[in-house]
Motif scaffolding. Structure first.
Motif, PDB file in Angstrom:
ATOM      1  N   ALA A  61      -6.574  29.302  51.556  1.00 39.03           N
ATOM      2  CA  ALA A  61      -7.317  29.635  50.341  1.00 39.03           C
ATOM      3  C   ALA A  61      -6.784  30.918  49.710  1.00 39.03           C
ATOM      4  CB  ALA A  61      -8.805  29.777  50.663  1.00 39.03           C
ATOM      5  N   LEU A  62      -6.513  31.920  50.527  1.00 38.18           N
ATOM      6  CA  LEU A  62      -6.028  33.203  50.009  1.00 38.18           C
ATOM      7  C   LEU A  62      -4.601  33.100  49.477  1.00 38.18           C
ATOM      8  CD1 LEU A  62      -7.582  35.468  52.773  1.00 38.18           C
ATOM      9  CD2 LEU A  62      -8.337  35.285  50.367  1.00 38.18           C
ATOM     10  N   LEU A  63      -3.780  32.259  50.105  1.00 41.24           N
ATOM     11  CA  LEU A  63      -2.428  32.013  49.597  1.00 41.24           C
ATOM     12  C   LEU A  63      -2.491  31.299  48.248  1.00 41.24           C
ATOM     13  CD1 LEU A  63      -0.671  30.831  52.870  1.00 41.24           C
ATOM     14  CD2 LEU A  63       0.087  32.763  51.460  1.00 41.24           C
ATOM     15  N   THR A  64      -3.384  30.333  48.134  1.00 37.63           N
ATOM     16  CA  THR A  64      -3.504  29.531  46.918  1.00 37.63           C
ATOM     17  C   THR A  64      -3.830  30.383  45.703  1.00 37.63           C
ATOM     18  OG1 THR A  64      -4.138  27.582  48.177  1.00 37.63           O
ATOM     19  CG2 THR A  64      -4.747  27.601  45.848  1.00 37.63           C
ATOM     20  N   VAL A  65      -4.714  31.355  45.861  1.00 38.64           N
ATOM     21  CA  VAL A  65      -5.095  32.194  44.715  1.00 38.64           C
ATOM     22  C   VAL A  65      -4.165  33.393  44.537  1.00 38.64           C
ATOM     23  CG1 VAL A  65      -7.505  31.477  44.725  1.00 38.64           C
ATOM     24  CG2 VAL A  65      -6.830  33.527  45.991  1.00 38.64           C
ATOM     25  N   GLY A  66      -3.210  33.563  45.440  1.00 40.31           N
ATOM     26  CA  GLY A  66      -2.211  34.607  45.275  1.00 40.31           C
ATOM     27  C   GLY A  66      -2.587  35.974  45.807  1.00 40.31           C
ATOM     28  N   LEU A  67      -3.657  36.069  46.585  1.00 42.45           N
ATOM     29  CA  LEU A  67      -4.052  37.375  47.128  1.00 42.45           C
ATOM     30  C   LEU A  67      -3.191  37.813  48.303  1.00 42.45           C
ATOM     31  CD1 LEU A  67      -7.942  37.307  46.979  1.00 42.45           C
ATOM     32  CD2 LEU A  67      -6.400  38.806  45.720  1.00 42.45           C
ATOM     33  N   ILE A  68      -2.685  36.849  49.070  1.00 40.96           N
ATOM     34  CA  ILE A  68      -1.855  37.186  50.218  1.00 40.96           C
ATOM     35  C   ILE A  68      -0.531  36.444  50.111  1.00 40.96           C
ATOM     36  CG2 ILE A  68      -3.873  37.609  51.680  1.00 40.96           C
ATOM     37  CD1 ILE A  68      -3.171  34.932  53.129  1.00 40.96           C
ATOM     38  N   GLU A  69       0.399  36.841  50.970  1.00 44.03           N
ATOM     39  CA  GLU A  69       1.694  36.179  50.993  1.00 44.03           C
ATOM     40  C   GLU A  69       2.209  36.085  52.417  1.00 44.03           C
ATOM     41  OE1 GLU A  69       4.310  38.585  48.598  1.00 44.03           O
ATOM     42  OE2 GLU A  69       4.016  40.344  49.850  1.00 44.03           O
ATOM     43  N   ARG A  70       3.059  35.090  52.642  1.00 45.83           N
ATOM     44  CA  ARG A  70       3.786  34.980  53.911  1.00 45.83           C
ATOM     45  C   ARG A  70       4.964  35.932  53.832  1.00 45.83           C
ATOM     46  NH1 ARG A  70       2.916  29.522  52.850  1.00 45.83           N
ATOM     47  NH2 ARG A  70       1.572  28.517  54.361  1.00 45.83           N
ATOM     48  N   VAL A  71       5.263  36.586  54.935  1.00 44.64           N
ATOM     49  CA  VAL A  71       6.395  37.512  54.950  1.00 44.64           C
ATOM     50  C   VAL A  71       7.268  37.239  56.161  1.00 44.64           C
ATOM     51  CG1 VAL A  71       5.275  39.329  53.623  1.00 44.64           C
ATOM     52  CG2 VAL A  71       4.989  39.271  56.084  1.00 44.64           C
ATOM     53  N   PRO A  72       8.557  37.479  56.019  1.00 39.79           N
ATOM     54  CA  PRO A  72       9.441  37.284  57.170  1.00 39.79           C
ATOM     55  C   PRO A  72       9.177  38.337  58.231  1.00 39.79           C
ATOM     56  CG  PRO A  72      10.661  38.149  55.273  1.00 39.79           C
ATOM     57  CD  PRO A  72       9.250  37.904  54.825  1.00 39.79           C
ATOM     58  N   ALA A  73       9.301  37.938  59.466  1.00 39.98           N
ATOM     59  CA  ALA A  73       9.149  38.857  60.594  1.00 39.98           C
ATOM     60  C   ALA A  73      10.291  38.582  61.559  1.00 39.98           C
ATOM     61  CB  ALA A  73       7.794  38.673  61.260  1.00 39.98           C
ATOM     62  N   GLU A  79       4.348  32.746  61.713  1.00 45.30           N
ATOM     63  CA  GLU A  79       4.274  33.190  60.323  1.00 45.30           C
ATOM     64  C   GLU A  79       3.432  34.452  60.249  1.00 45.30           C
ATOM     65  OE1 GLU A  79       2.847  29.685  58.225  1.00 45.30           O
ATOM     66  OE2 GLU A  79       4.916  29.290  57.625  1.00 45.30           O
ATOM     67  N   HIS A  80       3.871  35.372  59.440  1.00 45.84           N
ATOM     68  CA  HIS A  80       3.151  36.633  59.240  1.00 45.84           C
ATOM     69  C   HIS A  80       2.603  36.665  57.819  1.00 45.84           C
ATOM     70  CE1 HIS A  80       4.392  39.115  62.816  1.00 45.84           C
ATOM     71  NE2 HIS A  80       5.031  37.971  63.007  1.00 45.84           N
ATOM     72  N   TYR A  81       1.448  37.305  57.668  1.00 47.63           N
ATOM     73  CA  TYR A  81       0.759  37.371  56.380  1.00 47.63           C
ATOM     74  C   TYR A  81       0.397  38.809  56.066  1.00 47.63           C
ATOM     75  CZ  TYR A  81       0.179  32.427  57.408  1.00 47.63           C
ATOM     76  OH  TYR A  81       0.412  31.123  57.720  1.00 47.63           O
ATOM     77  N   ARG A  82       0.353  39.105  54.783  1.00 46.64           N
ATOM     78  CA  ARG A  82      -0.116  40.421  54.341  1.00 46.64           C
ATOM     79  C   ARG A  82      -0.734  40.284  52.957  1.00 46.64           C
ATOM     80  NH1 ARG A  82       5.732  43.094  53.295  1.00 46.64           N
ATOM     81  NH2 ARG A  82       6.237  41.921  51.401  1.00 46.64           N
ATOM     82  N   LEU A  83      -1.497  41.300  52.611  1.00 47.38           N
ATOM     83  CA  LEU A  83      -2.055  41.375  51.266  1.00 47.38           C
ATOM     84  C   LEU A  83      -0.883  41.546  50.313  1.00 47.38           C
ATOM     85  CD1 LEU A  83      -4.882  41.501  49.898  1.00 47.38           C
ATOM     86  CD2 LEU A  83      -4.547  43.964  49.803  1.00 47.38           C
ATOM     87  N   ARG A  84      -0.874  40.787  49.261  1.00 49.81           N
ATOM     88  CA  ARG A  84       0.217  40.841  48.293  1.00 49.81           C
ATOM     89  C   ARG A  84       0.147  42.143  47.497  1.00 49.81           C
ATOM     90  NH1 ARG A  84       1.174  35.750  44.954  1.00 49.81           N
ATOM     91  NH2 ARG A  84       3.391  35.946  45.080  1.00 49.81           N
ATOM     92  N   GLU A  85       1.283  42.735  47.249  1.00 51.29           N
ATOM     93  CA  GLU A  85       1.359  43.911  46.369  1.00 51.29           C
ATOM     94  C   GLU A  85       0.864  43.494  44.993  1.00 51.29           C
ATOM     95  OE1 GLU A  85       2.105  47.845  45.440  1.00 51.29           O
ATOM     96  OE2 GLU A  85       2.402  46.923  47.408  1.00 51.29           O
ATOM     97  N   GLY A  86      -0.035  44.252  44.412  1.00 54.29           N
ATOM     98  CA  GLY A  86      -0.582  43.905  43.105  1.00 54.29           C
ATOM     99  C   GLY A  86      -1.492  42.694  43.143  1.00 54.29           C
TER     100      GLY A  86
END
Length: 154
Positions: A61-73, A79-86
């Motif tokens: 749900a959070l990925l869909t609305v663009g609040l978070i993103e998957r990031v390489p680790a 898979e790693h997740y973080r709050l998206r910049e902006g």
């Protein structure tokens, strides 16, 4: 540390009281308060004592609305997740599709109800509000980004 945990739970409660599913609110709050740059789904499940399914649904749900993103680790197979910049500006930008859909639904409702009806007057107010929001949201996001840049430059 207890104050931080309390603040995170308070944030999750506020988010859930204002429309987010409880698990999604808790995951978002955990990402907001995370001391690490990114976290994995199993880490979130353990921290929040949630099932992996609940965490997975919240992340989707959070990925869909663009609040978070998957990031390489590098070195990790998870898979790693973080709050998206902006994130907040991204969220408001994506709201344009919601605003447009509401505008169109109100316009269709006016056509169905007939222009000179009480329903049409109510729907016209709804349509006009969403029309205004559709026009103004991009400008507000641009102003926010400019202000954020000014603050960062000190």
């Amino acid at each position: 540390m207890a104050d931080l945990a309390h603040a995170a739970e308070r944030m999750a409660l506020t988010l859930s009281q204002n429309g987010l599913q409880k698990a999604t609110a808790r995951v978002l709050s955990a990402l907001l308060f995370a001391e690490d740059d990114s976290v994995t789904a199993p880490e979130l499940a353990e921290r929040l004592t949630l099932s992996s399914g609940s965490v997975s649904g919240a992340l989707k749900a959070l990925l869909t609305v663009g609040l978070i993103e998957r990031v390489p680790a590098p070195g990790s197979r998870r898979e790693h997740y973080r709050l998206r910049e902006g994130a907040w500006a991204v969220l408001m930008s994506t709201q344009n599709t919601v605003v447009q859909a509401m505008f169109e639904a109100a316009d269709e409702g006016i056509a169905a109800a007939g222009r000179d009806t009480l329903a049409a007057r109510r729907l016209a107010e709804m349509r006009d509000f969403y029309s205004f929001m559709f026009r103004e949201l991009p400008t507000l996001v641009d102003r926010w980004q400019a202000e954020r840049t000014r603050r960062a430059q000190g």
